[in-house]
Design an enzyme around this catalytic site. Structure first.
Site, PDB file in Angstrom:
ATOM      1  N   TYR A  13      70.074  96.553 -51.150  1.00  0.00           N
ATOM      2  CA  TYR A  13      70.840  95.348 -50.847  1.00  0.00           C
ATOM      3  C   TYR A  13      70.414  94.689 -49.538  1.00  0.00           C
ATOM      4  CZ  TYR A  13      74.169  97.544 -47.530  1.00  0.00           C
ATOM      5  OH  TYR A  13      74.736  98.156 -46.464  1.00  0.00           O
ATOM      6  N   HIS A  71      91.826  76.855 -64.203  1.00  0.00           N
ATOM      7  CA  HIS A  71      90.789  75.932 -64.655  1.00  0.00           C
ATOM      8  C   HIS A  71      90.678  74.727 -63.731  1.00  0.00           C
ATOM      9  CE1 HIS A  71      88.168  74.101 -67.593  1.00  0.00           C
ATOM     10  NE2 HIS A  71      88.863  72.986 -67.500  1.00  0.00           N
ATOM     11  N   GLU A  98      69.143  90.829 -49.383  1.00  0.00           N
ATOM     12  CA  GLU A  98      69.933  89.912 -48.557  1.00  0.00           C
ATOM     13  C   GLU A  98      69.046  89.191 -47.539  1.00  0.00           C
ATOM     14  OE1 GLU A  98      74.297  92.124 -48.753  1.00  0.00           O
ATOM     15  OE2 GLU A  98      73.005  92.550 -47.065  1.00  0.00           O
ATOM     16  N   GLY A 126      84.065 103.720 -38.565  1.00  0.00           N
ATOM     17  CA  GLY A 126      84.884 104.917 -38.785  1.00  0.00           C
ATOM     18  C   GLY A 126      85.474 105.468 -37.502  1.00  0.00           C
ATOM     19  N   LYS A 143      74.878  89.679 -40.314  1.00  0.00           N
ATOM     20  CA  LYS A 143      74.183  89.384 -41.571  1.00  0.00           C
ATOM     21  C   LYS A 143      74.878  88.255 -42.324  1.00  0.00           C
ATOM     22  CE  LYS A 143      75.442  91.248 -45.152  1.00  0.00           C
ATOM     23  NZ  LYS A 143      75.534  92.486 -45.882  1.00  0.00           N
ATOM     24  N   ARG A 145      58.633  99.553 -54.325  1.00  0.00           N
ATOM     25  CA  ARG A 145      57.825 100.564 -55.040  1.00  0.00           C
ATOM     26  C   ARG A 145      58.316 100.804 -56.478  1.00  0.00           C
ATOM     27  NH1 ARG A 145      60.505 106.174 -52.823  1.00  0.00           N
ATOM     28  NH2 ARG A 145      62.537 105.241 -52.940  1.00  0.00           N
ATOM     29  N   CYS A 163      76.944  94.105 -41.238  1.00  0.00           N
ATOM     30  CA  CYS A 163      77.690  93.164 -42.093  1.00  0.00           C
ATOM     31  C   CYS A 163      77.957  91.806 -41.449  1.00  0.00           C
ATOM     32  CB  CYS A 163      79.049  93.750 -42.478  1.00  0.00           C
ATOM     33  SG  CYS A 163      79.213  95.525 -42.422  1.00  0.00           S
ATOM     34  N   GLU A 202      87.512  82.017 -64.216  1.00  0.00           N
ATOM     35  CA  GLU A 202      88.278  81.984 -65.465  1.00  0.00           C
ATOM     36  C   GLU A 202      87.502  82.629 -66.615  1.00  0.00           C
ATOM     37  OE1 GLU A 202      88.934  78.099 -67.424  1.00  0.00           O
ATOM     38  OE2 GLU A 202      87.557  77.254 -65.947  1.00  0.00           O
ATOM     39  N   GLU A 257      80.201 105.742 -26.914  1.00  0.00           N
ATOM     40  CA  GLU A 257      79.310 104.827 -27.641  1.00  0.00           C
ATOM     41  C   GLU A 257      78.033 104.649 -26.822  1.00  0.00           C
ATOM     42  OE1 GLU A 257      78.972 103.294 -30.687  1.00  0.00           O
ATOM     43  OE2 GLU A 257      77.096 102.711 -29.719  1.00  0.00           O
ATOM     44  N   CYS A 288      78.200  97.700 -38.242  1.00  0.00           N
ATOM     45  CA  CYS A 288      78.780  96.581 -38.990  1.00  0.00           C
ATOM     46  C   CYS A 288      78.941  95.340 -38.116  1.00  0.00           C
ATOM     47  CB  CYS A 288      80.126  97.012 -39.566  1.00  0.00           C
ATOM     48  SG  CYS A 288      80.967  95.668 -40.393  1.00  0.00           S
TER      49      CYS A 288
HETATM   50  C1  FAD Z   1      71.876  95.126 -42.115  1.00  0.00           C
HETATM   51  C2  FAD Z   1      73.124  95.827 -42.610  1.00  0.00           C
HETATM   52  C3  FAD Z   1      74.033  95.121 -43.355  1.00  0.00           C
HETATM   53  C4  FAD Z   1      75.191  95.736 -43.809  1.00  0.00           C
HETATM   54  N1  FAD Z   1      76.069  95.010 -44.559  1.00  0.00           N
HETATM   55  C5  FAD Z   1      77.213  95.576 -45.013  1.00  0.00           C
HETATM   56  C6  FAD Z   1      78.153  94.822 -45.756  1.00  0.00           C
HETATM   57  O1  FAD Z   1      77.949  93.634 -46.026  1.00  0.00           O
HETATM   58  N2  FAD Z   1      79.294  95.435 -46.149  1.00  0.00           N
HETATM   59  C7  FAD Z   1      79.552  96.749 -45.864  1.00  0.00           C
HETATM   60  O2  FAD Z   1      80.616  97.255 -46.240  1.00  0.00           O
HETATM   61  N3  FAD Z   1      78.664  97.501 -45.179  1.00  0.00           N
HETATM   62  C8  FAD Z   1      77.502  96.939 -44.745  1.00  0.00           C
HETATM   63  N4  FAD Z   1      76.609  97.685 -44.006  1.00  0.00           N
HETATM   64  C9  FAD Z   1      76.901  99.122 -43.795  1.00  0.00           C
HETATM   65  C10 FAD Z   1      77.879  99.318 -42.654  1.00  0.00           C
HETATM   66  O3  FAD Z   1      77.414  98.677 -41.502  1.00  0.00           O
HETATM   67  C11 FAD Z   1      78.078 100.799 -42.407  1.00  0.00           C
HETATM   68  O4  FAD Z   1      78.455 101.425 -43.609  1.00  0.00           O
HETATM   69  C12 FAD Z   1      79.146 101.077 -41.369  1.00  0.00           C
HETATM   70  O5  FAD Z   1      78.849 100.450 -40.153  1.00  0.00           O
HETATM   71  C13 FAD Z   1      79.286 102.585 -41.161  1.00  0.00           C
HETATM   72  O6  FAD Z   1      80.200 102.847 -40.134  1.00  0.00           O
HETATM   73  P1  FAD Z   1      80.100 104.211 -39.308  1.00  0.00           P
HETATM   74  O7  FAD Z   1      81.341 104.286 -38.488  1.00  0.00           O
HETATM   75  O8  FAD Z   1      79.775 105.332 -40.199  1.00  0.00           O
HETATM   76  O9  FAD Z   1      78.831 104.043 -38.361  1.00  0.00           O
HETATM   77  P2  FAD Z   1      78.327 102.872 -37.443  1.00  0.00           P
HETATM   78  O10 FAD Z   1      79.073 101.625 -37.638  1.00  0.00           O
HETATM   79  O11 FAD Z   1      76.863 102.851 -37.629  1.00  0.00           O
HETATM   80  O12 FAD Z   1      78.673 103.379 -35.977  1.00  0.00           O
HETATM   81  C14 FAD Z   1      78.050 104.496 -35.409  1.00  0.00           C
HETATM   82  C15 FAD Z   1      77.996 104.287 -33.906  1.00  0.00           C
HETATM   83  O13 FAD Z   1      77.691 105.512 -33.288  1.00  0.00           O
HETATM   84  C16 FAD Z   1      76.866 105.267 -32.161  1.00  0.00           C
HETATM   85  N5  FAD Z   1      76.200 106.534 -31.852  1.00  0.00           N
HETATM   86  C17 FAD Z   1      75.323 107.216 -32.605  1.00  0.00           C
HETATM   87  N6  FAD Z   1      75.002 108.396 -32.015  1.00  0.00           N
HETATM   88  C18 FAD Z   1      75.704 108.441 -30.865  1.00  0.00           C
HETATM   89  C19 FAD Z   1      75.817 109.410 -29.820  1.00  0.00           C
HETATM   90  N7  FAD Z   1      75.160 110.576 -29.887  1.00  0.00           N
HETATM   91  N8  FAD Z   1      76.616 109.151 -28.773  1.00  0.00           N
HETATM   92  C20 FAD Z   1      77.308 107.964 -28.707  1.00  0.00           C
HETATM   93  N9  FAD Z   1      77.239 107.032 -29.661  1.00  0.00           N
HETATM   94  C21 FAD Z   1      76.470 107.273 -30.736  1.00  0.00           C
HETATM   95  C22 FAD Z   1      75.952 104.159 -32.652  1.00  0.00           C
HETATM   96  O14 FAD Z   1      75.376 103.453 -31.563  1.00  0.00           O
HETATM   97  C23 FAD Z   1      76.920 103.311 -33.471  1.00  0.00           C
HETATM   98  O15 FAD Z   1      77.490 102.289 -32.680  1.00  0.00           O
HETATM   99  C24 FAD Z   1      75.444  97.100 -43.507  1.00  0.00           C
HETATM  100  C25 FAD Z   1      74.528  97.823 -42.738  1.00  0.00           C
HETATM  101  C26 FAD Z   1      73.381  97.190 -42.294  1.00  0.00           C
HETATM  102  C27 FAD Z   1      72.398  97.971 -41.474  1.00  0.00           C
END
Ligand code: FAD
Length: 464
Positions: free
Chosen positions: A179, A437, A183, A15, A50, A200, A47, A442, A34, A42
């Site tokens: 999930y 097909h 996975e 995001g 994984k 659980r 993602c 399908e 960061e 991700c």
């Molecule tokens: C094992 C696993 C598998 C997943 N598989 C999928 C999938 O297959 N498909 C899918 O759509 N989603 C998947 N997800 C979910 C997906 O990764 C998250 O929904 C997505 O990354 C959320 O994005 P975000 O921007 O909210 O946060 P994030 O991507 O988590 O980014 C947040 C960032 O903020 C940084 N941060 C936090 N606090 C601070 C701070 N105070 N100062 C500076 N930096 C900071 C963190 O280090 C991190 O890098 C998976 C998640 C996990 C854990």
């Protein structure tokens, strides 16, 4: 030292990165902090790595099927260290690409933890420097929630560590039924580990359609994954040849690794939200309105930290909408309805829309179409697996309100079915579409016989 920016983004994940780039493209002066690695969950430990491990684990089936097609090969062997090194190299490449994209968009990257000191001031923890910001975007994501403290919890890993194990565990216990748990159960099982899944509740994948939950559970068990439900891990103890996990049903399971995948919680600890006056909701996530605005008008939050739908594409869309709203002069809300999603278990799951139970709760008439068959690729080897597909149709409007698939490429299929469902396609539209097909997909346009029709009884009749 203090600096001024238009936008300060905390967290360079899905995001945050999208919001920073788009805001900068609109002409805003943007800084992003960061604390770990650019790309976020991700790219670095979600993602992407994984899916790479999932691909690795699926070769076991490929080798089995290949024999049915006449191929012979020496007994294949697998090297975990090679997989992890190759995966790490790819993740480092992606991390660099994300950073380069931000720099190309003229976003300044600060590799530090950032906290909110007051409503317009960010503090960079390592240096103590402050930055004044007209707008702040909190995009700090989530962290694994390890549940209540148990004896020996130091021996337990989360998905974060699972990506960096030095060797493949011969035996692993995974606690969780969501999930990420299923996975990883599929990954370790495919690579040759002995896997026990402890959950659980009474069945895996809570919140998914009942048929999907049952079908996937059967498939996982056929593959040799031991699933223990209605139990939790109460303690973990180091023993001679591994770790002994004590379960609440009084069973002990000795394994090499214990992993908890028991959910994720919004990453808000120590962020300075109180100092800024940013409020949390009852789930402990940052409370936002439909434009991702928090209780403080110039502070916004997107992605997992808001706990709306914790998926990468959703976080990206929310970050983009935020930038359009605040810096592009185009107020934009994200539509959180009918989000297609996949579970990269083995076999894969793809779903969109309502479950059968939800459809029956909200609609007067629900027609259910379903089918189950052996995928063609597994016919010659005789590999014991079945694909499952289900369509839920609003019996009044004929609109397809839910689609549920368990089988190879379910994730790819549901992305495209998602367009049809989003366009409010009817069952008649599906029926009018010519089949391709021979494919598995399908079946989605050739199901003609209703498995069941649910009709809600009028209140008066129900009361009789
Ligand atoms: C094992 C696993 C598998 C997943 N598989 C999928 C999938 O297959 N498909 C899918 O759509 N989603 C998947 N997800 C979910 C997906 O990764 C998250 O929904 C997505 O990354 C959320 O994005 P975000 O921007 O909210 O946060 P994030 O991507 O988590 O980014 C947040 C960032 O903020 C940084 N941060 C936090 N606090 C601070 C701070 N105070 N100062 C500076 N930096 C900071 C963190 O280090 C991190 O890098 C998976 C998640 C996990 C854990």
């Amino acid at each position: 030292m203090s600096r001024d920016v238009d936008l300060f983004v905390i967290g360079a994940g899905s995001g945050g990165v999208r919001a920073a780039r788009i805001a900068s493209n609109y002409g805003a002066k943007v800084m992003i902090a960061e604390e770990y690695r650019v790309g976020g969950t991700c790219v670095i430990r979600g993602c992407v790595p994984k899916k790479l491990l999932v691909y690795a684990s699926r070769f076991a089936d490929e080798f089995e099927d290949a024999a049915g097609f006449g191929w012979t090969m020496p007994h294949p062997t697998f090297d975990w260290a090679t997989l992890i090194a190759n995966k790490d190299r790819e993740i480092a490449r992606l991390e660099a690409a994300y950073a380069a994209n931000l720099e190309r968009a003229k976003v300044e990257i600060v590799r530090a933890r950032a906290v909110i000191a007051d409503p317009n001031t960010i503090k960079l923890v390592a240096s103590g420097d402050t930055v004044r910001a007209k707008h702040i975007l909190i995009a700090t994501g989530g962290t694994p929630s390890m549940g209540k403290d148990i004896d020996g919890h130091d021996h337990v890993i989360s998905s974060n560590e699972a990506f960096h194990l030095t060797e493949l565990p011969k035996r692993i216990l995974i606690q969780g039924g969501g999930y990420i748990a299923v996975e990883f159960a599929g990954i370790f099982n495919g690579l040759g580990s002995d896997v026990t899944l402890v959950y659980r509740g009474d069945n895996i994948l809570r919140g998914f359609d009942e048929d999907v939950r049952n079908h996937l559970r059967t498939e996982l068990e056929k593959r040799g994954i031991k699933i223990v439900t209605k139990a939790i891990v109460e303690g973990v103890e180091k023993v001679d040849h591994g770790l002994c996990a004590m379960l609440s049903d009084h069973e002990n399971v000795v394994v090499d690794k214990v992993m908890f995948a028991t959910g994720r919680r919004p990453h808000v600890a120590g962020l300075g939200l109180e100092a800024a006056g940013v409020k949390l909701n009852e789930k402990g996530a940052i409370a936002v309105d439909e434009y991702s605005r928090t209780s403080v008008p110039h502070i916004y939050a997107v992605g997992d930290v808001t706990d709306r739908i914790a998926l990468t594409p959703v976080a990206i869309r929310e970050g983009h909408a935020f930038a359009d709203t605040v810096f592009g002069g185009k107020p934009t809300r994200v539509d959180h309805r009918d989000v297609p999603t996949a579970v990269f278990s083995e076999p894969e799951v793809g779903v969109i829309g309502l479950t059968e139970a939800e459809a029956c709760e909200t609609l007067d008439k629900v027609d259910v179409y379903k089918t189950s068959f052996r995928p063609m690729k597994a016919t010659l080897s005789g590999r014991d697996t079945r694909t499952f597909m289900k369509l839920l149709v609003d019996g009044d409007s004929n609109r397809v309100v839910g689609c549920h698939i368990v089988g190879p490429d379910a994730g790819e299929m549901i992305q495209l079915i998602g367009i049809a469902v989003k366009m409010r396609a009817t069952k008649a539209d599906f029926d009018a579409t010519m089949a391709v097909h021979p494919t598995a997909a399908e079946e989605l346009v050739t199901m003609r016989e209703k498995a069941v029709s649910h009709v809600r009884r009028p209140a008066a009749a129900a009361a009789e």
